[in-house]
Scaffold this motif. Sequence first.
Motif: not given
Length: 146
Positions: A115-128
């Motif tokens: 789970c280090l990368e979300p299955s769906s970021a729901r439009g978020f830009v994940v940076d951490e």
Amino acid sequence: MPDVLNADALATALRTAGRRVTTPRLAVYAAVAAHGHLDADGVGRAVRGELGSVSTQTVYDALGVLCELELLRRIEPAHSPALYETRVADNHHHVICRGCGAVADVDCAVGDAPCLEPSSARGFVVDEAEVTYWGLCPACQPTPGG
């Protein structure tokens, strides 16, 4: 950038960011560098031991500035007060003892990434992604046969 800045490098970093170099800011950084993973109360005790009378607000203000400038990192383990550390220049994680609350740094996770990368970021830009391992430190583990 090394994990711990000396006083001259810290002063330069503060000036470069347009911030004043103050004795409490230097003392707050030095307290975290010396003890690691301290909460604000622990930082305050260490700073007061070094400088004498320093207000709690001054300690919080210094922590805020140092975190804003990414000279300190604030971590917020579940059910615990926020902790501060000097290791800011890399992606690392923490292991926390459920018994005594000891905290240690752990380099980036290895093996399959749970789970280090979300299955769906729901439009978020994940940076951490923050990973915290929980368990018992060697001192809190039951002894064999005990």
